[in-house]
Write a protein that holds these residues in place. Structure first.
Motif, PDB file in Angstrom:
ATOM      1  N   TRP A 125       0.807  -1.213   0.000  1.00 22.26           N
ATOM      2  CA  TRP A 125       0.000   0.000   0.000  1.00 22.26           C
ATOM      3  C   TRP A 125       0.848   1.274   0.000  1.00 22.26           C
ATOM      4  N   GLY A 126       1.965   1.269   0.744  1.00 16.38           N
ATOM      5  CA  GLY A 126       2.798   2.462   0.870  1.00 16.38           C
ATOM      6  C   GLY A 126       3.300   3.024  -0.454  1.00 16.38           C
ATOM      7  N   LEU A 127       3.477   2.153  -1.454  1.00 11.81           N
ATOM      8  CA  LEU A 127       3.986   2.602  -2.756  1.00 11.81           C
ATOM      9  C   LEU A 127       3.054   3.597  -3.441  1.00 11.81           C
ATOM     10  N   TYR A 128       1.747   3.493  -3.138  1.00  9.37           N
ATOM     11  CA  TYR A 128       0.782   4.368  -3.804  1.00  9.37           C
ATOM     12  C   TYR A 128       0.988   5.836  -3.434  1.00  9.37           C
ATOM     13  N   ASN A 129       1.597   6.097  -2.270  1.00 13.26           N
ATOM     14  CA  ASN A 129       1.858   7.494  -1.882  1.00 13.26           C
ATOM     15  C   ASN A 129       2.753   8.195  -2.893  1.00 13.26           C
ATOM     16  N   THR A 130       3.690   7.454  -3.497  1.00 13.12           N
ATOM     17  CA  THR A 130       4.565   8.059  -4.503  1.00 13.12           C
ATOM     18  C   THR A 130       4.100   7.747  -5.925  1.00 13.12           C
ATOM     19  N   LYS A 131       3.567   6.553  -6.171  1.00 13.51           N
ATOM     20  CA  LYS A 131       3.208   6.136  -7.535  1.00 13.51           C
ATOM     21  C   LYS A 131       1.858   6.686  -8.004  1.00 13.51           C
ATOM     22  N   ASP A 132       0.899   6.793  -7.070  1.00 12.01           N
ATOM     23  CA  ASP A 132      -0.446   7.228  -7.461  1.00 12.01           C
ATOM     24  C   ASP A 132      -1.170   7.858  -6.260  1.00 12.01           C
ATOM     25  N   PRO A 133      -0.676   9.027  -5.802  1.00  9.16           N
ATOM     26  CA  PRO A 133      -1.267   9.639  -4.602  1.00  9.16           C
ATOM     27  C   PRO A 133      -2.752   9.958  -4.736  1.00  9.16           C
ATOM     28  N   LYS A 134      -3.226  10.205  -5.969  1.00 10.65           N
ATOM     29  CA  LYS A 134      -4.653  10.499  -6.154  1.00 10.65           C
ATOM     30  C   LYS A 134      -5.503   9.287  -5.769  1.00 10.65           C
ATOM     31  N   LEU A 135      -4.986   8.087  -6.025  1.00 12.72           N
ATOM     32  CA  LEU A 135      -5.713   6.872  -5.672  1.00 12.72           C
ATOM     33  C   LEU A 135      -5.838   6.746  -4.149  1.00 12.72           C
ATOM     34  N   VAL A 136      -4.788   7.161  -3.429  1.00 11.19           N
ATOM     35  CA  VAL A 136      -4.827   7.130  -1.963  1.00 11.19           C
ATOM     36  C   VAL A 136      -5.964   8.023  -1.469  1.00 11.19           C
ATOM     37  N   ALA A 137      -6.053   9.228  -2.020  1.00 12.17           N
ATOM     38  CA  ALA A 137      -7.112  10.163  -1.628  1.00 12.17           C
ATOM     39  C   ALA A 137      -8.488   9.601  -1.968  1.00 12.17           C
ATOM     40  N   HIS A 138      -8.601   8.987  -3.152  1.00 11.70           N
ATOM     41  CA  HIS A 138      -9.866   8.391  -3.584  1.00 11.70           C
ATOM     42  C   HIS A 138     -10.287   7.266  -2.638  1.00 11.70           C
ATOM     43  N   CYS A 139      -9.344   6.381  -2.299  1.00  8.66           N
ATOM     44  CA  CYS A 139      -9.640   5.275  -1.380  1.00  8.66           C
ATOM     45  C   CYS A 139     -10.048   5.806  -0.008  1.00  8.66           C
TER      46      CYS A 139
END
Length: 192
Positions: A125-139
């Motif tokens: 999960w931590g990789l999404y902070n750098t790879k796709d931060p918008k997805l983190v916000a969406h989730c």
């Protein structure tokens, strides 16, 4: 609907997976270790609970699924749990690898994945902070909405003061806790 099998279903990440599976309409099978955790998993909403200490996990999953196996398997444990997963994953199923709480990192037999047509997915999960931060916000928005309407309710089994953090982390590592243990700075009381 799909069948979701969750290893360590009474634990921190497992309890979340159970609730999200139920919210998504899946039939959820929880695997836990010990009678105390069986009750926790039932209360979380598992349709079937298997105590790995008292039951044959593979036989119980096959029975619960009419021999079909589980469509999605959530594995934060690795080791023996992963081996069991490969034996009960359905045709075109997915094994989602999220951690190795057992301390043993499995070496998957890729010929087996080929013969049974299943996918092995890693989820860091931590990789999404750098790879796709918008997805983190969406989730986060989606989870907040699910929580607001009561579809999920994080299981916090214990709140401990900062001074008790090291001991609490050790209890989590020892596998004796259920749900999440929250460290609350300035909080002096114990228990939930």
């Amino acid at each position: 609907g799909e069948t979701l099998l969750v290893h360590a279903a009474a634990g921190g990440v497992g309890s979340a997976a159970v609730q999200l599976g139920k919210a998504a309409g899946a039939t959820v099978i929880g695997v836990v270790g010990g009678e105390e955790k069986v009750k926790v998993a039932r209360d979380l909403g598992c349709d079937v609970v298997i105590d790995r200490r008292a039951q044959d996990v593979i036989a119980a999953v096959k029975e619960a699924t009419g021999g079909r196996g589980a469509d999605v398997i959530y594995d934060p444990v690795g080791g023996e749990a992963y081996t069991q997963s490969t034996k009960v994953v359905a045709f075109e199923g997915r094994i989602v690898v999220v951690g190795f709480a057992s301390g043993t990192i499995p070496s998957p037999a890729l010929n087996h994945a080929l013969v049974k047509n299943y996918a092995i997915l890693g989820l860091h999960w931590g990789l999404y902070n750098t790879k796709d931060p918008k997805l983190v916000a969406h989730c986060h928005e989606q989870l907040t909405e699910l929580a607001a309407r009561g579809a999920i309710k994080p299981l916090i089994s214990e709140r401990v003061p900062l001074g008790g953090a090291a001991a609490a982390v050790q209890r989590v590592a020892d596998g004796v806790t259920t749900g999440r243990v929250a460290v609350v700075p300035g909080h002096e009381g114990a228990g939930a």
